[in-house]
Structures are given as C-alpha cells and as structure tokens.
Design a protein around this motif. Structure first.
Motif, short mmCIF file in Angstrom:
data_model
loop_
_atom_site.label_atom_id
_atom_site.label_comp_id
_atom_site.label_asym_id
_atom_site.label_seq_id
_atom_site.Cartn_x
_atom_site.Cartn_y
_atom_site.Cartn_z
N LYS A 17 -5.10 18.29 15.04
CA LYS A 17 -6.49 17.83 15.15
C LYS A 17 -6.47 16.51 15.91
O LYS A 17 -5.45 15.82 15.92
CB LYS A 17 -7.09 17.61 13.76
N ALA A 18 -7.59 16.17 16.52
CA ALA A 18 -7.65 14.92 17.27
C ALA A 18 -9.04 14.35 17.20
O ALA A 18 -9.97 15.01 16.74
CB ALA A 18 -7.26 15.16 18.73
N ASP A 19 -9.19 13.13 17.66
CA ASP A 19 -10.52 12.52 17.69
C ASP A 19 -11.28 12.88 18.96
O ASP A 19 -12.42 12.49 19.13
CB ASP A 19 -10.41 11.00 17.57
N VAL A 20 -10.60 13.58 19.87
CA VAL A 20 -11.27 14.00 21.11
C VAL A 20 -11.37 15.52 21.12
O VAL A 20 -10.58 16.20 20.46
CB VAL A 20 -10.50 13.52 22.35
N PRO A 21 -12.34 16.07 21.87
CA PRO A 21 -12.44 17.53 21.96
C PRO A 21 -11.17 18.13 22.58
O PRO A 21 -10.57 17.51 23.47
CB PRO A 21 -13.64 17.76 22.87
N ALA A 22 -10.82 19.31 22.11
CA ALA A 22 -9.63 20.00 22.63
C ALA A 22 -9.69 20.13 24.14
O ALA A 22 -8.68 20.00 24.84
CB ALA A 22 -9.51 21.37 21.98
N ALA A 23 -10.90 20.39 24.66
CA ALA A 23 -11.05 20.64 26.09
C ALA A 23 -10.52 19.47 26.93
O ALA A 23 -9.94 19.68 28.00
CB ALA A 23 -12.51 20.91 26.42
N ARG A 24 -10.70 18.26 26.45
CA ARG A 24 -10.25 17.11 27.26
C ARG A 24 -8.73 17.10 27.38
O ARG A 24 -8.18 16.83 28.45
CB ARG A 24 -10.75 15.81 26.63
N ILE A 25 -8.08 17.40 26.28
CA ILE A 25 -6.61 17.45 26.31
C ILE A 25 -6.13 18.61 27.20
O ILE A 25 -5.27 18.44 28.07
CB ILE A 25 -6.06 17.63 24.88
N LEU A 26 -6.73 19.77 26.99
CA LEU A 26 -6.26 20.96 27.70
C LEU A 26 -6.54 20.89 29.19
O LEU A 26 -5.72 21.32 30.01
CB LEU A 26 -6.89 22.22 27.08
N ASP A 27 -7.69 20.31 29.56
CA ASP A 27 -8.01 20.16 30.99
C ASP A 27 -7.02 19.22 31.66
O ASP A 27 -6.58 19.46 32.80
CB ASP A 27 -9.44 19.62 31.17
N ALA A 28 -6.69 18.14 30.96
CA ALA A 28 -5.74 17.18 31.54
C ALA A 28 -4.38 17.85 31.76
O ALA A 28 -3.71 17.62 32.77
CB ALA A 28 -5.60 15.98 30.62
N LEU A 29 -3.99 18.69 30.81
CA LEU A 29 -2.71 19.39 30.95
C LEU A 29 -2.77 20.40 32.10
O LEU A 29 -1.84 20.53 32.89
CB LEU A 29 -2.35 20.10 29.64
N GLN A 30 -3.89 21.12 32.14
CA GLN A 30 -4.03 22.16 33.18
C GLN A 30 -3.92 21.57 34.58
O GLN A 30 -3.35 22.19 35.48
CB GLN A 30 -5.36 22.90 33.00
N GLU A 31 -4.46 20.37 34.75
CA GLU A 31 -4.36 19.71 36.05
C GLU A 31 -2.92 19.52 36.48
O GLU A 31 -2.62 19.47 37.66
CB GLU A 31 -5.04 18.34 35.98
N LYS A 32 -2.04 19.39 35.51
CA LYS A 32 -0.62 19.18 35.83
C LYS A 32 0.15 20.50 35.85
O LYS A 32 1.38 20.51 35.84
CB LYS A 32 0.01 18.26 34.79
#
Lengths: 481, 441
Positions: B384-399
């Motif tokens: 779990k995180a304090d930010v939406p999952a999408a923000r983490i996953l989008d940042a990863l996808q960019e890489k």
C-alpha cells in the motif's frame, strides 16, 4: 525406456545463475518434506529421449492421415513462425491495453474473418477446444432462455449420429438430452423432429445441436426446415463446427438458420493438434446472443482497440482470453488463403473425398449408399466382417503397416463397422491413389489371408496392446523404488 | 492467393471427370440453393508467405514487450530452457493427433505417462490426468468431480485468483451446483467463517496455495475442517512453489489442481497454458480427461494406451465425467521437458530464487516507504502507499518496466508484486529507486 530409468543421481543441466540476493527459507511448517523425484539428466540425453519418442509417433508429415471428423490437413510451417514472434509470446495478459494493441488486433481481425465465413455477428475466443466451445454455446443458449424467463427450457435435441461431446456438453450445461434417430439417409428425421417440437415437449426445448454436413459426410438438404422447426417451438440451433471444412465459401451456418457455432481452429484452420491439444474452439453467435458472450470482446474506441464486457455476460470459460497463440496461427492461415483460397480449400476437400469414395466403392460398401459426399465419407465393413471375419479394426491396423494413419473407427455409432475417411484438401492425387491401392489390397487380403489382418500391425514399435488389462489393473505412473 | 492444395487445376478437372461429374459445382448438389453463398466470401485476397510474415510482424509490433516484469497474478515470467522450445517444435510431436492408434503413438503416450508421473511427484498425489485447458478449468472440473448426490455445494475461498473463481462460477451456472465464497480475512481465507458454512450439503472446499495475494494459507487446518464435515478438499497450487513448499498431499488434499504455465510456457497473452489435475487413488475413476496407462502388447512388450475410458465422452456420452476431448497435450510435453531439464535441484533452486527475490524486494520497498501487507508469502506480495498505484506504475512503465498489478483500479493504492528467478537484484533496485523518486515528489 522411461526417462526416469535413464536418470542418474548427480546429473543435470546448467540453467539458472546463482541467486544474487540473500536466500530466504520458508518456515518449516510450510516446507516440503516429501522427496521430489524428477529426472536427473544431461542435456544430450534429454534431447535424445524426446527424439526417440518422436520416432515412435505419427504426425501429419509422416504420411497420409485420413482421420474422419478430425480434418488432419497439412499444418503450414509459417503458422509456427508467426506464433513464435516474441512480441506475441512475451506479453503478459494483464499488461495495460495500450501495450497490447497487436494482440487485440489479432482477435479483431480473426473475428471479422470468422464472421464472414460463418455468417455470425460476434465471436469469443475463450473456449480452448471444440468440446469447450460446445459447452460455451450451450451456456449462451441457457443464458438467453433464462433472460427471457424461460426457465423450463432444459432439453436439448441431439441426433444419434452426433459426436459424444455433444451430449456430454449438454449435461455440463445442466440440460437433459433427447436423442433423435436419423432417417435412412443418415440425416435428421424431420417428421420425428416435428413431433417432438410441436408436441407437449416443445416448450421445454432449449435447442438442437447439429453438425452439417453431418458425421456421415452428408449435407442435410432439409436444413432450413429443421432450423425453422426448432425456432418455431422457441428453441435455438447450435452448429457444431467439426465439419466446417466442407462448406467454406459455399454456404454459411448463419444463412442456414443457426444461432451460434463453435469452430475448431485446430481442424479447419490448419493449426496443429499437438498430440491432443492445444486447440481452440471459438464460439460465434448472432446479435441476439452477443450480449451473453463470456469473457471480453474487442471494440474500437477513439482509434484504439479496447476490451468490453458484454452486458449480460454468462461469465468466464477460462482464464484470460483463450489459447491466443493458436488464434495467431489461424489468422496467419486465413490471411494467406484469402477469400478465394479458403473456398478452394473446401472445394478440394470435397473433391478429394468424392474421388476416394468413387474409387473405393468397387470393393467397399459406402454407408447410406451415398452418391455424393461432402468432405468425408463412411465405409461400412459389416459385409466384409460377415464374409471374412475381418473387422473395421483389422483393416485399420493393416493400414498401419503401410504408413497410413487409419480412418476414424466405429464412428458414427449409427454404422456398425464404420471407417470414416476424411482425406482433406492438402493431399495430392498421387497420395490418394496410393491409399486407394493399399485399401483395395487389404480388402483382397481379408479374403486370402484374414489371419494376417487379425495379427496386424506387424511393423510398428509395438503390436496390439492389452487395453482391458490396462483398465482392470491401472498403472498410471512410474513407481520409484 | 496462397494455397496449400497440391492438385493442379488440370488434375482437379481430371478427377472430376473420372468420377463422372461435369463441374465442381455438382459436388455441392445437396446444398439447397437458398443457402448457397452467392458472391463469395467477404474477405481480403490471399497473400504469399512473405507478405503474410510482413503483415503479422506489423501487427505484432503494436505489442510492447517489457524488459523487466514484476507482474504475476496468474501468468508468470519464468526462464524457459532452450530444450523446451526445441522439443515442442518437433514436427511429429507437434502435428500428431490424440493417440487413439496406440501402435503408432507410443511416443506421445509415453510422454503423457511421464508427465502424469511428474505431476504426481510434484503434488504428492496418486493419480494425474493428461491435462485440462488451464488452471481455471482445472479448478472448475475439480469442483464438479467432488459433487455427490446429496452434496451439491462448493465452498471456494475469496483468496483464489479472481479469474479462477469466475470460471468455477460459470461451470456451476452450467451444472446447477451451488457456490458460496468463503470470505477473506487479513489477506487469507477466514477459517472461522468457513466453519460456519460447512454442513452436510457441502461437496468440497477449495483454496489456493499460495493464494492470489501471494500469502500462505493455513492449509492444514482448512483441510481438517473440510474433512470433518465429510467434504472433499481441493487445493489449487503454483507448481514452481512445490519445489520448496509442502505438497497438497501433505496437507491431506483429495484433489490438487493448478496452472502449469510457469513450467516452461511463455506468458503469450494468456494462452495456451495447461491445467494439471491430480487426485487420490480413490477418486481416479471419476477424474475427467485422458489418462494414459501402462500395459503390454501381444508379444509381452511394455506399451502405453489411453485407459479408464469408461469415464469419457466418446464412450459414455451423457454419462461421461466431463465433455473434455482435446486437452493441452503439447503443453504437457513442454512441462515434461522443463522438469527434466531443471531436475529436482533445479526446480528447488527456481523456487528458492523466486521467494528470496520477492522477500528482498518486499524489504527494500518497505524501506522506500511502501507498506507491505504482513504475513508469510511465497513470490507475490501486496503493498500500500500514500500515492495512487497508477503514479508508481506509470513511472515504471516509462522506464520499460512492467510493475505489479493494481488491485483497486487507477485510484486505489494496493499493488500485487511478483518476483521470479528472472528478476535480478539490479532490476529490483531500479524499481525501488523509481518508487523512491515518485514518493519524494
């Protein structure tokens, strides 16, 4: 020799690198105590083992494979090449859809082509095989009746010539089966069908399952009347696509009045059988059933392909979207043949079957005294058995000594000593002539030396096997010391 | 147009003439005029092999292959040894039909017999069939197999893979079995709730180990509860995990099922995979699908045949234990090659690496500021995180990294992560670094 008997303690292959993080071990209460016996092999011995197994198997490239109802056509190598493209094999099914547009396009293009070939409106690719497709189609019909409040429609009509999967699928769909006898031509007995549907039972009829051409290789000339009768009593008509290879480009199930169909991509659309799978059994239906389809269907939205859940979907038949790589192979085949090539495939499948039937009828009896067949025909060896003691099984085993895979034996059940021959379009006249000659020779042998056929095959890795013993004292795995 | 028809036009004409027909149209004399397709098929023109390859490559190019994958949830990226694809592309094994003609099918039959043995070894069960379509249908078939005249209800844990639960639900819609979902509590099956649901109408209890959230269930206790109520116990398991984890047999399961995809099959957008299915000896005559048995030929030589066919559709029709006909034979072959290549030590090592890397990653993510849900897990876990999952996953996808699966849609924050032997420490550290950046801004 079994692979376990070739295993030697301490042998192995070098596959994994060392672990690059601290090793974690699960708590003892979760840890496996049971020893694990798997082969310990050098790579060379693994490869040789499977090469030896392949030498004791019979594939389409090993010779003529006229296995009725199974459509053992040639499996183009290009199919394998497209299905092994890494952009198809290395994608996760739950990736974001904008990274899966290629996979969705495969589904969309294949769906479009299958609609054109069958006259349906929508397809699901979830079903993994023909029987799975039948089950799916019946659930579609069930969902449709339930949505209409027709809870009493639980009976499905299945002709006695149908594949065993038909009644078995019906039971899985919670339906009871009304078996109907065929007429003297091997087709649906229209009068009997009318009696059932127009009688008391009519309002309990969920539908009819039918193969057309049927398992005797005959196109039912009364097909429009049949589908009308079923619709007349409120039922739905299901098309078992096992025999679609006869009629592509000639006639479409949708135009015959069928409401839904399953196709066997591993028969009609040239994908290999793999020794018993994986196949693919996509199910198509007309508009009125589309909202009940399982899984997800593809739609175009703002120039992108998306997945949409049908509004009253009956659920999920399988994880994810079906045997996708099999669909890739089928699309490759469809693209290569195109409109004319697909029609030509059916035309030649029917021509080859008629050519063989015409040549063989000098010696063998043709069931139902068929004049023209579709893509397959059935020989009835009852007379031969009576005159010589040689059975359909004996002739089949005799073929093995000539490198020919036997026709389907003892099916349909409506013919006693049946051999069902389906040459397919990918065999040359020379191959057919050779097979005809072999079959004629075996016929003569039945009279001159029946013993030789009772003992056949003589040249295969093993002779006839004790099936009764196998079932009575089952040995179903290797026993380690 | 492309074609695979060997007969020339001239040969086709000759053949028609020889059988007394004037034209190919006469072959279709039985097809009533009203249903004849008048204007041909509405399909594009055919192509040459070169054009088809080009066309399919263009379509494939619209997919994106991630260089680094941390997503599982029912489809797993494992290493596939070179031996597996080599054997699977053997044209004889690839193009053979179901081995009905045993004398010329010994190779296929023996490979299935070996596969059955390996599945029995992995799961600890007595008898395995030749495979079913996938893990979902295996679970659904297992539920149907446990049905008895007075026991028509299945209890299935809410912690099984949602897709599997959906397939079970669909099969129950078909055969009119009742299905009740055992609720989850703290990421595992709620045993207390289960106790209240058991009665003499329950045919079976099904759980998944490790469960959908990667967690290890108290499978011993759940099995004992099921058996105390005289219900059958079905476990759906991850086959790689059995390199280190307790087998279904050790937990007292009556039926073990699962998806064999991790054992040498590519993710391939969801299929083909295979479902494995094994049971106690007592249930062998009720198992669905093909089973191969050992026997002898007329000369006393050892051989293999399809056996116990009295269960099957082509013999029993509406009384069959299932309608299954084609299964996933070639995938079962792949599993056999995979397990032979890894061997007992290799499989154990693969399992150890999966769980070790997952634990390393969970630890690093916790240090980076994510909350890792507590409890024993194998190679998947939830954060779990304090930010939406999408923000983490989008940042990863960019890489070029496919992160874990978001469990609560775009706005939720829970992510289901997976590690296998394919994820290097460097790849994991990279993910952690990206997440630190996301959390920092």
């Amino acid at each position: 020799m079994l692979i376990f008997e070739k295993s030697r303690e301490g042998r192995g292959c070098s596959i994994l690198p060392p672990c690059d993080v601290e090793v974690y071990e699960a708590a003892p209460e979760f840890s496996r105590q049971k020893p694990l016996h798997l082969p310990q092999m050098a790579e060379v011995d693994i490869e040789r083992h499977y090469t030896q197994l392949a030498a004791k198997a019979h594939g389409v490239n090993d010779g003529f494979y006229p296995l009725g109802s199974c459509t053992m056509k040639y499996n183009p190598r290009v199919n394998e090449q497209t299905a092994s493209m890494s952009k198809f094999t290395h994608v996760h099914p739950l990736q974001p859809l904008d990274t899966l547009q290629g996979s969705l396009q495969v589904l969309q293009e294949t769906e479009k082509a299958l609609n054109a070939i069958t006259g349906m409106s929508r397809f699901t690719f979830q079903p993994a095989a023909g029987a799975h497709g039948e089950f799916t189609g019946l659930l579609l019909i069930k969902a449709y009746h339930l949505a209409n409040g027709d809870t009493q429609r639980t009976k499905i009509i299945v002709p006695d010539s149908a594949h065993g999967t038909n009644p078995a699928s019906a039971v899985m769909a919670g339906m009871s089966v009304i078996n109907t006898a065929s007429d003297e031509r091997g087709c649906v007995d229209v009068e009997k069908l009318r009696q059932i549907c127009e009688g008391e039972e009519g309002k309990e009829i969920a539908g009819l399952m039918l193969t057309n051409p049927n398992t005797a290789g005959l196109f039912d000339p009364n097909i429009l009347e049949i589908t009308e009768i079923i619709h007349g009593c409120g039922g739905q008509v299901y098309y078992d696509g096992a025999n679609l290879n006869a009629i592509m480009g000639v006639a479409r199930p949708g135009d015959m009045g069928f409401d839904c169909v399953h196709l066997n991509l591993h028969k009609t659309f040239s994908t290999p059988h793999g020794g018993g799978g994986p196949g693919a059994g996509p199910v198509g239906c007309k508009e009125h059933l589309a909202k009940f389809l399982p899984g997800l269907v593809t739609e175009e939205k703002d120039g992108k392909l998306v997945f949409v859940k049908p509004e009253q979907s009956l659920g999920e038949m399988k994880n994810f979207y079906g045997n996708f790589l099999v669909v890739v192979k089928a699309l490759t085949y469809i693209k290569m043949l195109g409109a004319e090539g697909i029609a030509a495939a059916s035309e030649n499948a029917v021509l080859n079957a008629n050519y063989m039937m015409a040549k063989l009828r000098d010696k063998y009896d043709i069931a139902f005294d068929t004049k023209i067949c579709m893509h397959e025909f059935v020989m009835d060896l009852s007379r031969l058995l009576k005159e010589t003691g040689v059975s359909a099984m004996d002739i089949a085993k005799g073929l093995l000594d000539h490198g020919i895979h036997p026709p389907t034996m003892y099916f349909p059940l409506t013919v006693h000593e049946a051999l069902m021959v389906e040459p397919t379009e990918t065999e040359s006249r020379e191959t057919l002539d050779e097979a005809i000659q072999v079959l004629e020779g075996l016929y003569d042998l039945a009279f001159s030396d029946p013993e030789a056929l009772h003992d056949a095959p003589h040249t295969t890795p093993v002779s006839r096997l004790d099936e009764v013993g196998a079932a009575r004292h089952p040995v179903l795995r290797y026993a380690f010391e | 147009m492309g074609t695979f028809v060997p007969n020339t036009k001239a040969q086709q004409q000759e053949m028609l003439r020889e059988i007394g027909l004037g034209s190919s149209d006469e072959l279709f004399a039985d097809v009533p005029d009203q249903v004849r397709l008048k204007n041909g098929l509405d399909l594009p023109e055919g192509m040459s092999e070169m054009e088809v390859l080009r066309s399919m490559a263009e379509i494939a190019a619209k997919n994106r292959v991630f260089r680094s994958v941390f997503r599982g949830a029912g489809a797993y990226r494992h290493y596939v040894p070179a031996t597996v694809n080599a054997v699977m592309s053997n044209e004889t094994l690839q193009t053979a039909y179901t081995p009905y003609q045993a004398e010329i099918s010994q190779g296929v039959l023996q490979s299935i017999f070996e596969y059955q043995t390996m599945i029995c070894e992995l799961t600890g069960m007595d008898v395995s069939n030749a495979s079913v379509y996938d893990g979902g249908t295996a679970a659904a078939e297992a539920v149907a197999l446990c049905r008895e005249r007075k026991r028509n209800k299945a209890l299935v844990s809410a912690c099984v893979q949602p897709g599997v639960l959906d397939v079970i639900r669909t099969y129950c819609f078909g055969n009119n079995m009742e299905l009740e979902v055992i609720p989850a509590r703290d990421g595992v099956t709620d045993a207390q709730a289960l106790q209240g649901m058991l009665d003499d109408t329950v045919a079976c209890v099904l759980i998944q180990q490790p469960n959908y959230y990667g967690r290890l269930e108290d499978a011993q206790a759940i099995g004992e509860m099921a058996h105390a109520a005289k219900a059958k116990y079905i476990m759906s398991v991850n086959p790689i995990s059995l390199g280190v984890l307790k087998t279904p047999a050790e937990y007292g399961a009556d039926v073990a099922v699962g998806d064999g995809q991790p054992l040498g099959l590519p993710m391939a957008f969801g299929g083909p995979y295979l479902g494995f299915m094994a049971s106690t000896d007592a249930m062998k005559r009720k198992l669905p699908g093909r089973i191969v048995g050992q026997t002898t030929d007329t000369k006393g030589r050892t051989g293999y045949v399809l056996t116990l066919q009295a269960r099957e559709q082509h013999i029993r029709r509406e009384k069959a234990s299932s309608n299954i006909c084609s299964n996933q034979a070639l995938c079962a072959l792949a599993v056999g090659v995979y397990l032979s290549t890894l061997g007992p030590e290799g499989l154990r090592e693969a399992a150890v690496q999966c769980t070790s890397k997952a634990h390393y990653m969970a630890g690093e993510l916790a240090k980076a500021g994510l909350t890792v849900e507590e409890g024993e897990f194998f190679h998947e876990f939830v954060t779990k995180a304090d930010v939406p999952a999408a923000r983490i996953l989008d940042a990863l996808q960019e890489k070029g990294i496919l992160g874990g699966l978001p469990l609560d849609g775009d706005e939720g924050s829970r992510i289901l992560w997976c590690c296998t032997e394919m994820n290097t420490k460097k790849d994991i550290d990279e993910v952690v670094a990206v997440i630190k950046e996301v959390l920092a801004c």
